[in-house]
Design an enzyme around this catalytic site. Sequence first.
Site, mmCIF file in Angstrom:
data_model
loop_
_atom_site.group_PDB
_atom_site.id
_atom_site.type_symbol
_atom_site.label_atom_id
_atom_site.label_comp_id
_atom_site.label_asym_id
_atom_site.label_seq_id
_atom_site.Cartn_x
_atom_site.Cartn_y
_atom_site.Cartn_z
ATOM 1 N N TYR A 1 9.497 115.032 -2.767
ATOM 2 C CA TYR A 1 9.828 113.628 -3.241
ATOM 3 C C TYR A 1 8.447 112.993 -3.841
ATOM 4 C CZ TYR A 1 11.365 108.858 -4.418
ATOM 5 O OH TYR A 1 11.417 107.691 -4.833
ATOM 6 N N ASP B 1 25.508 108.007 -15.363
ATOM 7 C CA ASP B 1 25.222 108.751 -14.098
ATOM 8 C C ASP B 1 26.092 110.040 -14.003
ATOM 9 O OD1 ASP B 1 24.441 106.790 -11.517
ATOM 10 O OD2 ASP B 1 25.620 108.769 -11.053
ATOM 11 N N ASN C 1 15.838 106.805 -14.727
ATOM 12 C CA ASN C 1 15.655 106.208 -13.444
ATOM 13 C C ASN C 1 16.436 107.212 -12.610
ATOM 14 O OD1 ASN C 1 16.178 103.827 -11.230
ATOM 15 N ND2 ASN C 1 18.173 104.797 -11.901
ATOM 16 N N ASP D 1 24.540 114.593 -16.355
ATOM 17 C CA ASP D 1 23.835 115.239 -15.357
ATOM 18 C C ASP D 1 22.440 115.394 -15.977
ATOM 19 O OD1 ASP D 1 22.159 116.663 -13.648
ATOM 20 O OD2 ASP D 1 23.771 118.250 -13.343
ATOM 21 N N LYS E 1 7.059 112.374 -7.910
ATOM 22 C CA LYS E 1 6.943 111.037 -8.412
ATOM 23 C C LYS E 1 5.493 110.853 -9.239
ATOM 24 C CE LYS E 1 10.794 109.467 -8.270
ATOM 25 N NZ LYS E 1 11.609 108.959 -9.322
HETATM 26 N N1 LIG Z 1 14.862 102.751 -3.227
HETATM 27 C C1 LIG Z 1 13.581 102.842 -3.075
HETATM 28 O O1 LIG Z 1 13.062 102.027 -2.236
HETATM 29 C C2 LIG Z 1 12.734 103.596 -4.127
HETATM 30 C C3 LIG Z 1 11.604 103.293 -4.336
HETATM 31 C C4 LIG Z 1 10.789 103.906 -5.174
HETATM 32 C C5 LIG Z 1 11.099 104.595 -6.443
HETATM 33 N N2 LIG Z 1 12.670 104.783 -6.447
HETATM 34 C C6 LIG Z 1 13.089 105.508 -7.434
HETATM 35 O O2 LIG Z 1 14.291 104.764 -8.219
HETATM 36 C C7 LIG Z 1 15.054 105.526 -8.756
HETATM 37 C C8 LIG Z 1 16.720 104.974 -8.260
HETATM 38 O O3 LIG Z 1 16.502 105.247 -6.680
HETATM 39 P P1 LIG Z 1 17.634 104.613 -5.797
HETATM 40 O O4 LIG Z 1 16.966 104.296 -4.683
HETATM 41 O O5 LIG Z 1 18.590 103.588 -6.819
HETATM 42 O O6 LIG Z 1 18.521 106.119 -5.826
HETATM 43 P P2 LIG Z 1 20.088 105.952 -5.246
HETATM 44 O O7 LIG Z 1 20.313 107.173 -4.630
HETATM 45 O O8 LIG Z 1 20.725 104.632 -4.688
HETATM 46 O O9 LIG Z 1 20.840 106.154 -6.937
HETATM 47 C C9 LIG Z 1 20.410 107.109 -7.534
HETATM 48 C C10 LIG Z 1 21.579 107.150 -8.971
HETATM 49 O O10 LIG Z 1 21.256 108.421 -9.412
HETATM 50 C C11 LIG Z 1 22.298 109.224 -9.844
HETATM 51 N N3 LIG Z 1 21.969 110.574 -10.063
HETATM 52 C C12 LIG Z 1 21.693 111.449 -9.221
HETATM 53 N N4 LIG Z 1 21.298 112.506 -9.472
HETATM 54 C C13 LIG Z 1 21.638 112.517 -10.972
HETATM 55 C C14 LIG Z 1 21.798 113.608 -12.022
HETATM 56 N N5 LIG Z 1 21.263 114.834 -11.768
HETATM 57 N N6 LIG Z 1 21.958 113.008 -13.143
HETATM 58 C C15 LIG Z 1 22.525 111.679 -13.362
HETATM 59 N N7 LIG Z 1 22.487 110.727 -12.377
HETATM 60 C C16 LIG Z 1 21.997 111.128 -11.189
HETATM 61 C C17 LIG Z 1 23.230 109.068 -8.671
HETATM 62 O O11 LIG Z 1 24.550 109.160 -9.028
HETATM 63 C C18 LIG Z 1 22.782 107.482 -8.209
HETATM 64 O O12 LIG Z 1 23.847 106.450 -8.831
HETATM 65 C C19 LIG Z 1 14.754 106.958 -8.457
HETATM 66 O O13 LIG Z 1 14.129 107.466 -9.133
HETATM 67 C C20 LIG Z 1 13.746 106.655 -7.054
HETATM 68 O O14 LIG Z 1 12.873 107.654 -7.135
HETATM 69 C C21 LIG Z 1 13.429 104.040 -5.368
#
Ligand SMILES: NC(=O)c1ccc[n+]([C@@H]2O[C@H](COP(=O)([O-])OP(=O)(O)OC[C@H]3O[C@@H](n4cnc5c(N)ncnc54)[C@H](O)[C@@H]3O)[C@@H](O)[C@H]2O)c1
Length: 281
Positions: free
Chosen positions: A172, A44, A97, A70, A176
């Site tokens: 976004y 992360d 992810n 990153d 995706k």
């Molecule tokens: N929450 C939803 O409903 C949902 C739905 C569909 C898809 N997603 C996808 O699931 C994945 C996770 O989403 P989430 O809801 O857990 O988001 P979140 O914002 O809760 O968590 C994202 C995590 O990624 C880390 N991160 C961000 N930028 C980064 C970087 N440059 N390098 C390394 N780490 C980084 C953040 O620190 C965080 O821990 C994403 O790809 C999102 O598009 C989420």
Amino acid sequence: MSSPSNQPRQLEGRVALVTGAGGGIGKGIAQVLAERGAAVCVVDIDAGAAEETSTELQKTGAQAVALEADVTDESSIAQAVRSAISEFGHIDICVPNAGVIATGGFEEREHHTAADWAVTSDVNVFGTVTTIDAVADHMKQRRSGSIVVISSQGGRAPRGASLSPGPPIFPYLVSKAAEIQLTHHLAIELGQYNINVNAVCPGTVWTPMWERIAGNRKSTDGSAADASPRELFEQVLAAKHPLSREQTPIDIGKAVAFLASDDAAQITGQALNVNGGAVLN
Ligand SMILES: NC(=O)c1ccc[n+]([C@@H]2O[C@H](COP(=O)([O-])OP(=O)(O)OC[C@H]3O[C@@H](n4cnc5c(N)ncnc54)[C@H](O)[C@@H]3O)[C@@H](O)[C@H]2O)c1
């Protein structure tokens, strides 16, 4: 229903690298993979969050290591992969992810900005590419590996106008969709090395990312102004999901565990919805 426990340890001896595993969906994926026996590299950009997830996994008896990186920085993620291999000897499962919804100020905006296009492209698309590039040679040499990209149901065909999210989220959604197309191309390219590449498309998962989406709706849609973010989330669930219940990070982790297991050895180039039936394509 969403507990990762009492599952066979079908990933015993495997090593998984999960980006964005400091919280949200990535943390749930890390928990399920660890529960199924994998050693987990918790990557992360937020070092403290990665450490927290890793410590929680270790407390359950799992093998885990926290790695700050990153994903938009090729040298940073390459270093994390080197550290993972030096810690556990190899990587069998890679889960790009980490993702972002938009830049700062998204919660107040009615339209997307150039900065939103840049950041979603950089983190969601390029960050997925850098992560896979960083493990691909290692997996090719071993002629073995599973890559599971976390895309979104929003990367599929849009729903009808009344159910579609508004313009601020367009960058976004496009990012995706690009991840699904990337999954298809990489499945073709890496299949000859016995590496399968699939995507999971989560639906509606209560995480900090979804709180930002609710925040945007609250400030840009007058009818939503008085609802709490969680109430808005529940309205979306009730309106759009045949199963009418939320998907959790653990639900997403279970789909990832399946695609990373021997049970999915003949599955590649697919994008699997885990969305309660909200999008049917
Ligand atoms: N929450 C939803 O409903 C949902 C739905 C569909 C898809 N997603 C996808 O699931 C994945 C996770 O989403 P989430 O809801 O857990 O988001 P979140 O914002 O809760 O968590 C994202 C995590 O990624 C880390 N991160 C961000 N930028 C980064 C970087 N440059 N390098 C390394 N780490 C980084 C953040 O620190 C965080 O821990 C994403 O790809 C999102 O598009 C989420």
